[in-house]
Write an enzyme that holds these catalytic residues in place. Structure first.
Site, PDB file in Angstrom:
ATOM      1  CG  ASN A   1     124.870  68.237  56.733  1.00 27.30           C
ATOM      2  OD1 ASN A   1     123.495  68.745  56.655  1.00 27.30           O
ATOM      3  ND2 ASN A   1     125.786  68.232  57.754  1.00 27.30           N
ATOM      4  CD1 TRP A   2     122.931  71.020  50.969  1.00 27.74           C
ATOM      5  CD2 TRP A   2     120.815  71.845  50.533  1.00 27.74           C
ATOM      6  NE1 TRP A   2     122.712  71.026  49.337  1.00 27.74           N
ATOM      7  CE2 TRP A   2     121.440  71.494  49.335  1.00 27.74           C
ATOM      8  CE3 TRP A   2     119.430  72.238  50.636  1.00 27.74           C
ATOM      9  CZ2 TRP A   2     120.783  71.467  47.894  1.00 27.74           C
ATOM     10  CZ3 TRP A   2     118.572  72.294  49.147  1.00 27.74           C
ATOM     11  CH2 TRP A   2     119.218  71.929  48.011  1.00 27.74           C
ATOM     12  CE  LYS A   3     127.092  71.529  58.675  1.00 31.37           C
ATOM     13  NZ  LYS A   3     128.158  71.870  59.462  1.00 31.37           N
TER      14      LYS A   3
ATOM     15  CG  HIS B   1     126.388  66.478  61.768  1.00 33.49           C
ATOM     16  ND1 HIS B   1     126.697  67.790  62.497  1.00 33.49           N
ATOM     17  CD2 HIS B   1     126.949  66.564  60.679  1.00 33.49           C
ATOM     18  CE1 HIS B   1     127.623  68.449  61.859  1.00 33.49           C
ATOM     19  NE2 HIS B   1     127.655  67.797  60.812  1.00 33.49           N
TER      20      HIS B   1
ATOM     21  CD  GLU C   1     126.817  71.133  62.809  1.00 29.96           C
ATOM     22  OE1 GLU C   1     125.613  71.266  62.100  1.00 29.96           O
ATOM     23  OE2 GLU C   1     127.803  71.749  62.333  1.00 29.96           O
TER      24      GLU C   1
ATOM     25  CD  GLU D   1     131.150  65.508  58.987  1.00 27.62           C
ATOM     26  OE1 GLU D   1     131.077  66.099  58.000  1.00 27.62           O
ATOM     27  OE2 GLU D   1     130.311  65.704  59.992  1.00 27.62           O
TER      28      GLU D   1
ATOM     29  N   GLY E   1     133.431  73.432  59.567  1.00 27.71           N
ATOM     30  CA  GLY E   1     132.808  74.921  59.653  1.00 27.71           C
ATOM     31  C   GLY E   1     133.877  75.987  60.161  1.00 27.71           C
TER      32      GLY E   1
ATOM     33  CB  SER F   1     137.258  73.069  56.533  1.00 23.88           C
ATOM     34  OG  SER F   1     136.567  73.564  57.809  1.00 23.88           O
TER      35      SER F   1
ATOM     36  N   GLY G   1     129.707  70.511  54.224  1.00 21.83           N
ATOM     37  CA  GLY G   1     128.684  71.458  54.686  1.00 21.83           C
ATOM     38  C   GLY G   1     128.695  72.726  53.917  1.00 21.83           C
ATOM     39  N   GLY G   2     129.548  73.551  54.200  1.00 24.67           N
ATOM     40  CA  GLY G   2     129.494  74.977  53.757  1.00 24.67           C
ATOM     41  C   GLY G   2     129.505  74.794  52.208  1.00 24.67           C
TER      42      GLY G   2
HETATM   43  P1  PGA Z   1     131.783  71.913  56.899  1.00 22.82           P
HETATM   44  O1  PGA Z   1     130.665  70.940  57.380  1.00 22.82           O
HETATM   45  O2  PGA Z   1     132.403  71.244  55.358  1.00 22.82           O
HETATM   46  O3  PGA Z   1     130.922  73.377  56.578  1.00 22.82           O
HETATM   47  O4  PGA Z   1     133.022  72.028  57.576  1.00 22.82           O
HETATM   48  C1  PGA Z   1     131.030  69.379  57.273  1.00 22.82           C
HETATM   49  C2  PGA Z   1     129.916  68.744  58.110  1.00 22.82           C
HETATM   50  O5  PGA Z   1     129.531  69.277  59.068  1.00 22.82           O
HETATM   51  O6  PGA Z   1     129.319  67.859  57.650  1.00 22.82           O
END
Ligand code: PGA
Length: 248
Positions: free
Chosen positions: A14-16, A98, A100, A169, A175, A210, A231-232
């Site tokens: 997930n590149w966000k 998600h 967010e 999640e 993050g 994470s 994500g990251g």
């Molecule tokens: P993260 O994000 O790996 O940067 O913690 C995961 C996500 O939000 O899908």
């Protein structure tokens, strides 16, 4: 004795809201060079980059998807993208709900469930995200929160629930560098699996929050963790490839 069902292993990046045209090209070239992987792999770039990502990944065995979709069919919904449009660009997956989106865009459990239904209607696999905040965990509400979030999807989708991918999640792990321990994550995954009832055996449940190259294998080694939503670490080809290799 009935043998255990081997659920598909899946790792999704997930590149966000990250990336650039040149950066994406380099990232995808690195990923393609590291393929094939033992698991299914997909990346979900920002919407604007989807056509280029699709062109770059075509024929590579790596899939692509979107980070969100509208719950509506095409029409007067400024700023939205319909699931049918994502399907036109060859998306296999779409992330819905998600944390967010839930926190920053006020998405309700019901809206998330309707987005999942819209995705399935167009032949996309929705990756339905659930997870508790730190406050909710510390006040002992983890089970109740994820159960409520998943129930909305179960109620909306009926037997089609068997076609989703579920992602657990924990919001406090996203993050932050804090990962749920493999045992903590497994406990929630097992409860989610039980809640899925008869459909559970075929549904991949991903862990997200994470996940890095050095903790992925321990997480993915749990019996009810079928892969990850990353994500990251999905923004670095080497890291992401190492995570993809850990899902087997
Ligand atoms: P993260 O994000 O790996 O940067 O913690 C995961 C996500 O939000 O899908």
């Amino acid at each position: 004795m009935v043998s255990a069902v081997q659920r598909p292993r899946l790792v999704v990046g997930n590149w966000k809201m990250n990336g650039s045209r040149s950066g994406n090209a380099a990232l995808l070239a690195g990923l393609k060079a590291a393929a094939p992987f033992p698991a299914q792999v997909a990346v979900c770039p920002p919407l604007l980059y989807l056509p280029e990502v699709a062109a770059a990944l075509h024929g590579s065995g790596i899939h692509w998807g979107a980070q969100d979709c509208s719950s509506h069919a095409p029409g007067a919904f400024t700023g939205e993208a319909a699931a049918s449009m994502l399907a036109e660009f060859g998306c296999r997956y779409v992330i819905v709900g998600h944390s967010e989106r839930r926190a920053l865009h006020g998405e309700s459990d019901q809206l998330v469930a309707e987005k999942a239904a819209a995705a399935l209607n167009e032949g996309l696999t929705p990756i339905v995200c659930v997870g508790e905040t730190l406050d909710e965990r510390e006040s002992g509400q983890t089970d109740a929160v994820v159960e409520r979030q998943l129930n909305a999807a179960i109620d909306e989708l009926g037997t089609s629930i068997s076609q989703i991918v579920l992602a657990y999640e924990p919001v406090w792990a996203i993050g932050t560098g804090k990962t749920a321990s493999p045992a903590e994550a497994q406990a929630v995954h097992a409860r989610l699996r039980a809640q899925l009832g008869a459909a559970a055996d075929g549904i991949s449940i991903l862990y997200g929050g994470s996940v890095k190259a050095d903790n992925a294998a321990a997480l993915f080694g749990q019996p009810d963790i079928d892969g990850g939503l990353i994500g990251g670490a999905s923004l670095n080809a080497e890291q992401f490839a190492a995570i993809c290799r850990a899902a087997r």
